[in-house]
Design an enzyme around this catalytic site. Sequence first.
Site: not given
Ligand code: NAP
Ligand code: HSE
Length: 338
Positions: A13-14, A101, A180, A194, A198
Amino acid sequence: MKRLNIGIIGGGTVGSSALSLLWKRKALFEHMGFDLHLSPVLVRDPNKTREFEYPNVTFSDDPAVLEQADIVLALMGGTTKVLEFMLGQLKAGKPIITANKAVLAERWDALKPYSENGQLYFESSVMAGTPVIGPLCGTLRSSDTLELHAILSGTCNYILTRMEAGASYDDALIEAQDLGYAEDPPTLDVGGFDAAHKLCVLARMTVDPDFAFAKLEVKGIEGLSSERVQTAVKNGKRVKLVGSIVPNGSEWQAKVRPVILDADHPLAQAASSRNTLLFNGDACGTVIVQGGGAGGMVTASAVIGDLIDHLAGVSGHKPRPEVTKVPVGFYAEVFEEI
Ligand code: NAP
Ligand code: HSE
């Protein structure tokens, strides 16, 4: 023009939104004097079908792809594997920008030295694209903290907003996952962890550079019924998951829990996945920041913002250098807890 090799860990997603925004802002980077090049994106499964706006992206599951990078964006969750990847790059002297985080909160023992020396950028880790880490580490540091209260979980705020409108908890959680917003697993969100991650990052930026994650008190929204949430609305109130950092005797206390707020309280104004932070400092008074708190593009905006800051010569985010004196004779706002 200076060639800049960017390494990315995570294409979910990110990561995918960060790639889109990098591509959209290509001209801006060129105006800053940088010609962007991407290393293969490090993912778990390089054979997955993915579509990106950024052209010709390649993928790998081999961390060696990060070796050619000048700067790394760490955009995957967890606390173990990601730490291993990050430390390899940090030890090589490279800057890292991360949205994770959980690793910041739980593995601060390993990451703190790199935050202190300005190698780590993490605006997107708290309240996504709504700037709070930068201001708290910058302009607002001239104030000593009196109290801080915040809505920090986009997923929980989304679920509570949908429950106010009559949706069931289960349906609202599935919607948040589809949008997402939610972590993997979503217990991290609904269990309050979570938001606690933060709040812990915020505590280290505002009151104590060594604030321990284990010291946080955490209660999530799992047990709340739609009826409870809707009764609050009928009575001119709102149920919100709030994180607070407040004086407690001679110590700082940090806790996350569902509370009941008057509907016109500043913290009650953020609906859906939006977040709010209320910071009360002895010199600046009350500062309130509200904006998007979860989702791919709003998070990417802070990731790419950190990259722009780094290229402009701005240091990474540093913790407060000393423990803030707990104010005497100050009474923090108290909320009705559920
Ligand atoms: P996500 O959609 O689940 O994507 C995670 C990515 O990491 C995927 O591409 C996955 O690969 C890769 N990955 C997982 N394990 C791995 C490994 N062992 N080696 C290499 N790559 C690996 O998660 P996301 O929502 O983007 O979130 C990513 C981070 O940003 C998290 O720490 C989350 O807390 C933070 N965050 C998210 C949001 C939000 O709104 N989503 C907001 C702020 C912060 P595959 O694609 O091959 O599975
Ligand atoms: N899972 C987190 C939330 C993503 O819902 O706030 C943003 O950090």
